[in-house]
Design an enzyme around this catalytic site. Sequence first.
Site: not given
Ligand SMILES: Cc1cc2nc3c(=O)[nH]c(=O)nc-3n(C[C@H](O)[C@H](O)[C@H](O)COP(=O)(O)O)c2cc1C
Lengths: 305, 305, 258, 258
Positions: B24, B73-75, B129, B132, B193, B246
């Site tokens: 996500s 920090s999209v928020g 979620n 966040c 995570i 990761g």
């Molecule tokens: C730009 C960005 C936006 C994210 N927005 C959400 C979100 O809206 N909801 C959510 O549950 N996780 C969000 N995540 C977290 C990711 O879904 C994921 O849990 C986290 O990035 C770890 O996985 P990765 O290392 O493969 O990115 C976001 C991550 C990134 C980098």
Amino acid sequence: MRENINLKVNIGGLELKNPVIAASGCFGFGREYSRFFDIKRLGGIAVRGLTLQPQKGNPPPRIAETPSGILNSVGLQNPGVHTFIEKEIPFLRKIDTTIIANVSGNTIEEYESMAEILSNADVDAIELNLSCPNVQEGCLRFGSSAQKVESVVSRVKNYAKKPLLVKLTPNVTDITEIAKAAEEAGADSVSLINTILGMAINAKTRRPILGSITGGLSGPAVKPIALRMVYEVSRAVKIPVIGMGGICNATDAIEFLLAGASAVMIGTAGFANPMVWVETIEGIEDYMAENSINSVTELIGGLIV
Amino acid sequence: MRENINLKVNIGGLELKNPVIAASGCFGFGREYSRFFDIKRLGGIAVRGLTLQPQKGNPPPRIAETPSGILNSVGLQNPGVHTFIEKEIPFLRKIDTTIIANVSGNTIEEYESMAEILSNADVDAIELNLSCPNVQEGCLRFGSSAQKVESVVSRVKNYAKKPLLVKLTPNVTDITEIAKAAEEAGADSVSLINTILGMAINAKTRRPILGSITGGLSGPAVKPIALRMVYEVSRAVKIPVIGMGGICNATDAIEFLLAGASAVMIGTAGFANPMVWVETIEGIEDYMAENSINSVTELIGGLIV
Amino acid sequence: MNTRYRILKAEYLNVDTFLLTVQSELISKKARPGQIVTIKCGDEGGVILRRPISICSVDREKGTFDIAIQIRGKGTKILSKFKAGDMIDIMGPLGQGFSLYPKHKKIIAIGGGIGIFPLLQLLKDHPAENKKAILGFRNKSCVILEEEFRQACNELFISTDDGSYGDKGFVTDTLKKVMDKEPADMLFFCGPLPMMKLGVEIAKEYNTPCEVSMEQRMGCGIGACLVCVCKTKKEDDWEYTQVCKMGPVFSGDKIIID
Amino acid sequence: MNTRYRILKAEYLNVDTFLLTVQSELISKKARPGQIVTIKCGDEGGVILRRPISICSVDREKGTFDIAIQIRGKGTKILSKFKAGDMIDIMGPLGQGFSLYPKHKKIIAIGGGIGIFPLLQLLKDHPAENKKAILGFRNKSCVILEEEFRQACNELFISTDDGSYGDKGFVTDTLKKVMDKEPADMLFFCGPLPMMKLGVEIAKEYNTPCEVSMEQRMGCGIGACLVCVCKTKKEDDWEYTQVCKMGPVFSGDKIIID
Ligand SMILES: Cc1cc2nc3c(=O)[nH]c(=O)nc-3n(C[C@H](O)[C@H](O)[C@H](O)COP(=O)(O)O)c2cc1C
Ligand SMILES: Cc1cc2nc3c(=O)[nH]c(=O)nc-3n(C[C@H](O)[C@H](O)[C@H](O)COP(=O)(O)OP(=O)(O)OC[C@H]3O[C@@H](n4cnc5c(N)ncnc54)[C@H](O)[C@@H]3O)c2cc1C
Ligand SMILES: Cc1cc2nc3c(=O)[nH]c(=O)nc-3n(C[C@H](O)[C@H](O)[C@H](O)COP(=O)(O)OP(=O)(O)OC[C@H]3O[C@@H](n4cnc5c(N)ncnc54)[C@H](O)[C@@H]3O)c2cc1C
Ligand SMILES: Cc1cc2nc3c(=O)[nH]c(=O)nc-3n(C[C@H](O)[C@H](O)[C@H](O)COP(=O)(O)O)c2cc1C
Ligand code: FES
Ligand code: FES
């Protein structure tokens, strides 16, 4: 050292000639690195983690490389606090730098004993490791609740006649609560972060890489987390904060100072570059000269938000 | 797809054709990446985090690069759950893959509403979620205590008529407690995570790099932490675990499966390599073929300790 | 402290093993057979640990030394891209090498795979009259440095796991045959752990002293961090000892391989 | 999807800026002035994000395009080591370029620092009769691509902050003088934020439409992650819009620079 540039910092009563300290567990008792550079250049040395009795440590492999980081699971192998005093202090004391004894206990009583023993030994400060993730019993458990930290620190405080640093674990929901507990219980400063509990797996053999399955993550990978925690903690407590976690050069160190650290420790980066401590000191001086900063204390908490 | 190789997994009632899901927030609503590859190859898509009302999100910069990682920090910028249903589901439904709606609320009532609304919409599952770190109010606070997780999940469960995933924050002392609370409250699976709270500073300007000062760390840097948490959680609960943090290739994904994940999500790695999801699926197939494994379920929790 | 040296030659020995000749007065003069160096893999930051590599041979006159590296993972892959003329970051020589006692007249060096590398300079430097080497490889295409070894010893035995070159079987089998024919008074082992474990047992059987060169994942490489340990005997107990500082070479009497 | 292309030429334009000529039928044919590419910096893993770089000029016949890159930090440092013959991982063309309307007869392209790069192909492709360019640099040694720009437009003004070459002062000062003499009917800005903010104000003053090319740190580079936003107007409100997908070029009417 440049003229007009003052690198001195005071960490809760502990005077350091500069804010760069070798982190515990990565620098042994100083002997090995003294072959590579003049270790009296250091602001201080936090020696390998000590326990009351000698400890054999965890089974190897004790290290795994991860992206921009390492996991270690040394498990506090050390000769015990008595042998340290007898065999290592005499060598260390010949060096004109600050000696910080890093201690871990299985019980509050062990922490008390070590504080008493080291208060009568020739070290400059005591760093309570309440946070090592690599031993089953003991310190991680002490460090992960504000209440336990409060009780260990306040009891140790009765025996510690030297500046008392409390080292915090990052494996907690809210590190500021823990830091505040340490402060209230009488800590003279807090140092953070210790390693973050992690794990590495070899997909080919389908086995964990570390002999003890999990280990502690350190190195550049953790820097953003460490920096955030230092920022949070330095705003939550009045005692000085020593920052660490992934520092590899002067720029990294300055980031920690700006975030609120009064000094920094460097561990893992020394594995790749044994000159990292000296280069960091020199780099901080260069930065200060370029920015017309006379005292390094002007940088502390200087983040513009 | 190879013959004799079965990639299907079942995540608490949710059937996936393969265990590789777009995480996500990193994949939008699928439109953009569909220009780069055939997104029906995916086991599933967790869409951008939704809220009840549209959200503007945080001020830029919203991303900082860190060693082997990124802070964001999209928020939760998003058009709100209603616009999602109206404008995005029709596009997504044309694609033969599993759609997971990721939702965040400021109050338990908001979570309940969204669960109800989405249960009547054409999505396959709902991912709560609770974790966040990029919004002041709300979800991080829900996710960081077992008690709150228990109460949100059990109340949402009354409205959710689809498989309910609960996404866990790593910013806690003991993630197994939180996972157990989610399980007891009726979660069909947990995903972990989410990002780790971190910070980046520009030493030159002495300012934080992110517009909102702190942000969430993701990418390879966090992999060892994520892997450890997946290992711990999968041993603590009976419901399936979706692992992430990761993952950059099939080897990483296999490590998560071995640690106990029933499926994986990939986010950050797609920024560098938009083919990462497809390559991961193919790499898992290759690994299975080489090791004579017929069903990917044989890998789940297959770590030899 | 300078750790940057120039690579004079970079060449492949076979499809996945390459040899670097590095210019360093200091290392070539100080290095003893069996000692190691640790090499930094790159500056991008993803790969942070130095890689421990044995000194394979030294030219003390020219002030150069050779290392042979097999590509295994990320770090060695990066190292394989270095070319002649590049600068490389190397710390060394580190650790304890093999014992070169004049009292040992007949020695055998037994190596397998990447374990053969430190044995080359050992054979060159050892004062014994009779020096034999037993080298084991996976198959014919893995056989490397044969000529160099042949020149450094009196007799060379090669075996491959599949018999595609030399004898078929393990170096420990060859060792027994050789010892039965003409016993040595010192054995040196370097290779995979099971081979060394067996080696130490064979040495005991034949009542012959031996030394083994241990492998372990390393951090600092100089003895400070205690991550690279192996088990060694200590009075009637045992302890964990740093491979990087007290090894990699240990006496067969002292080491515990379990 | 292929993202690996061959570098045909790599040369320095000045001490910290280099130009790469890359072979790609696809990108050179599809690219519109102002569009960007994102470039992967290396495989070691420490530096994970692609770098957004403007397409500087294209040769549609040869199927090549040029990008000019200034070394700023880690990523651009790694990119500076690429040589002719190397393969490079590039995604593009991405985003929205400048508007090339035939109704605009007199245009001025105003650029500062690395902001000049996307203006070169803009000037080449724009159908206007009268094309002027006003380029600003820190000092004389920073002045690059002068000849290329001179050829691509009817009149070229160069200014430097310290007056060491061309006029002394800011491009916006030059712009006002030029507009006072001969007003244009479309302005294009690319450069530091304060310059573009001022530029949009000047355009308003002169009642002339304009476009600006925005900079923002990026993640995915294709519109999916929402990290690269800038403020744009939306009815009587505003919203955050992706620079990578809806930009980098925005209409001066639409953008909010605060
Ligand atoms: C730009 C960005 C936006 C994210 N927005 C959400 C979100 O809206 N909801 C959510 O549950 N996780 C969000 N995540 C977290 C990711 O879904 C994921 O849990 C986290 O990035 C770890 O996985 P990765 O290392 O493969 O990115 C976001 C991550 C990134 C980098
Ligand atoms: C004392 C000693 C001498 C050695 N001499 C040689 C030599 O002369 N030639 C040669 O080709 N190899 C030698 N090796 C092995 C060599 O160090 C490893 O193959 C190499 O570190 C693998 O790194 P990588 O990046 O390719 O693998 P990765 O798997 O990416 O490495 C990950 C981490 O694990 C460590 N690691 C992985 N395998 C080993 C191993 N077998 N031993 C120690 N650490 C390991 C790496 O150093 C790194 O820290 C020696 C090892 C030791 C301990
Ligand atoms: C639309 C657009 C077009 C661009 N065109 C060009 C060009 O043609 N030539 C050129 O030399 N530069 C151009 N830039 C700027 C270039 O992207 C940055 O200088 C570069 O990303 C810096 O990377 P680094 O690794 O050297 O710096 P680092 O500071 O190490 O980068 C760290 C992170 O911040 C990002 N970052 C740092 N500075 C900037 C910046 N100014 N803008 C966007 N992201 C940044 C990096 O991409 C990376 O993710 C452009 C930027 C954008 C947004
Ligand atoms: C090999 C190793 C051993 C360590 N041993 C100790 C220890 O005994 N006591 C302690 O308080 N911290 C110990 N640490 C943690 C470090 O002191 C430091 O907190 C952590 O590594 C983060 O800093 P760094 O990234 O600069 O290494 C150890 C770290 C490493 C890598
Ligand atoms: S690697 Fe640090 S003690 Fe051996
Ligand atoms: S960088 Fe992802 S939306 Fe622009």
